[in-house]
Design an enzyme around this catalytic site. Structure first.
Site, PDB file in Angstrom:
ATOM      1  CE  LYS A   1      -9.710   9.299 -46.104  1.00 50.37           C
ATOM      2  NZ  LYS A   1      -9.079   9.555 -47.417  1.00 50.37           N
TER       3      LYS A   1
ATOM      4  CE1 TYR B   1       8.297  26.986 -22.695  1.00 55.70           C
ATOM      5  CE2 TYR B   1       6.177  26.246 -23.556  1.00 55.70           C
ATOM      6  CZ  TYR B   1       7.306  26.032 -22.781  1.00 55.70           C
ATOM      7  OH  TYR B   1       7.433  24.849 -22.090  1.00 55.70           O
TER       8      TYR B   1
END
Length: 368
Positions: free
Chosen positions: A40, A263
């Site tokens: 999965k 940033y």
């Protein structure tokens, strides 16, 4: 999703490591116990199709996935006749699609079985909530209702019954034993025992081999990762990590004192220093919390400085390097290793999340 073959960032998956982990687990299992590979979430970030191929080559007798789409992807990739079980909830309107593709579904409510329109037999695994608290029946009364309902429809086949342990990856076993008692009580209430009784994930199988029943759902440890750090030293064999994450420096420059990067200008050089820009960011799974962590450059630790950007990350170098120099984010370089467990410890999470976060934008290269 566009896979980025045209930038120098990539994941390497060692097939031999996956094979070795499966073989070591199989050597511990009785011959009548099946090993199902849990693939999965894109095989925990390792790539569902290629991992499934490798697992099957190593002797896995089937696959477990979380959602029907993953099961269908396996069928479409050529796994036509292999056992596939969907562990999560499936919509009632999709039951016929699963039946036509011979995909086994998890059922945990009697009313879900009402008014099904099936063109083929539907194989069902009944989920018991023995204490995990997510999905599952919680009483013998519910079990008997579902068994009776299935008996009324010749298209419904009760193929399996299972549960999931909440604390199998812990050394303290009282809650584990409480769950086992509840599951056993519900199991013994059935008039006819299903073909597959399964309770063991990686942790339960490795620590509690008596829990193997008819099948083992081998997930995190197939990829060479420990179910938890708490039990790492108690494992019966050494796990071999299959995943490594690499990138290359696309820009190298020298900062002067007072220069800032990324940033928010949260990092400012206090002296002359060399830095490199890496073509990987939080859109790839290197989330912003990695700021302040480290990578390996020529076997030496190099810190991540400033904020991680969507597509790029900046590291501080121990000295000047050439553009194109290799950087190891997870893996081994010159005898030093950074593991998914190391990253998880820094991020305050678990190794599962570290690898599952790695996006499809990063190409997977399969070796060995």
């Amino acid at each position: 999703m566009v896979t980025g073959w045209h930038r120098p960032t990539w994941i390497e998956i060692d097939r031999e490591a996956i094979r070795a982990n499966i073989k070591n687990e199989q050597h511990r299992l009785p011959e009548n116990v099946a090993l199902w590979a849990v693939v999965k979430a894109n095989a925990y970030g390792h790539g569902i199709i290629e991992t499934a191929k490798t697992a099957k080559e190593a002797g896995a007798k089937g696959f477990c996935v979380a959602i029907l789409d993953e099961a269908l992807a396996l069928r479409e990739a050529g796994f036509r006749n292999d056992f596939i079980l969907v562990l999560g909830a499936t919509r009632q309107e999709d039951a016929n699609l699963a039946a036509k593709n011979n995909i086994s579904l998890t059922v945990f409510r009697e009313d879900w079985l009402h008014n099904l329109t099936l063109e083929a037999p539907l194989r069902i695994h009944l989920k018991v909530d023995s204490g995990m608290g997510r999905l599952g029946i919680r009483s013998t009364e519910e079990a008997k209702q579902i068994e009776a309902r299935i008996a009324l429809d010749h298209q419904l086949i009760l193929e399996g019954i299972y549960t999931h342990f909440a604390t199998a990856d812990q050394l303290e076993t009282s809650y584990f034993e409480q769950q086992l008692d509840k599951f056993t009580t519900i199991l013994t209430s059935f008039e006819s025992r299903p073909t597959f009784v399964h309770t063991a994930n990686s942790a339960a199988s490795l620590l509690q081999p008596q829990m193997d029943f008819d099948a083992v759902r081998f997930g995190i440890s197939m990829y060479g990762l420990t179910p938890s750090l708490e039990i790492k030293n108690s494992l019966p064999f050494e796990l071999k990590p299959a995943l490594a994450l690499y990138t290359e420096m696309v820009h190298v420059k020298e900062l002067a004192p007072g220069d800032s990067v990324s940033y928010g200008a949260t990092y400012t050089a206090t002296e002359k220093e060399w830095v490199a820009t890496l073509p990987i960011g939080y859109a790839d799974g290197l989330i912003r919390h990695y700021s302040g962590y480290h990578v390996l450059v020529d076997g030496e630790l190099a810190p991540i400085i400033g904020r991680v950007c969507m597509d790029q990350t900046i590291i501080k170098l121990p000295r000047e390097f050439q553009t194109g120099s290799k950087v190891t984010i997870i893996g081994t370089d010159h005898g030093n290793t950074i593991t998914a467990d190391d990253a998880a410890d820094y991020l305050g999470t678990i190794n599962y999340e570290v690898t599952c976060l790695l996006s499809d934008r990063i190409p997977r290269k399969y070796i060995n």
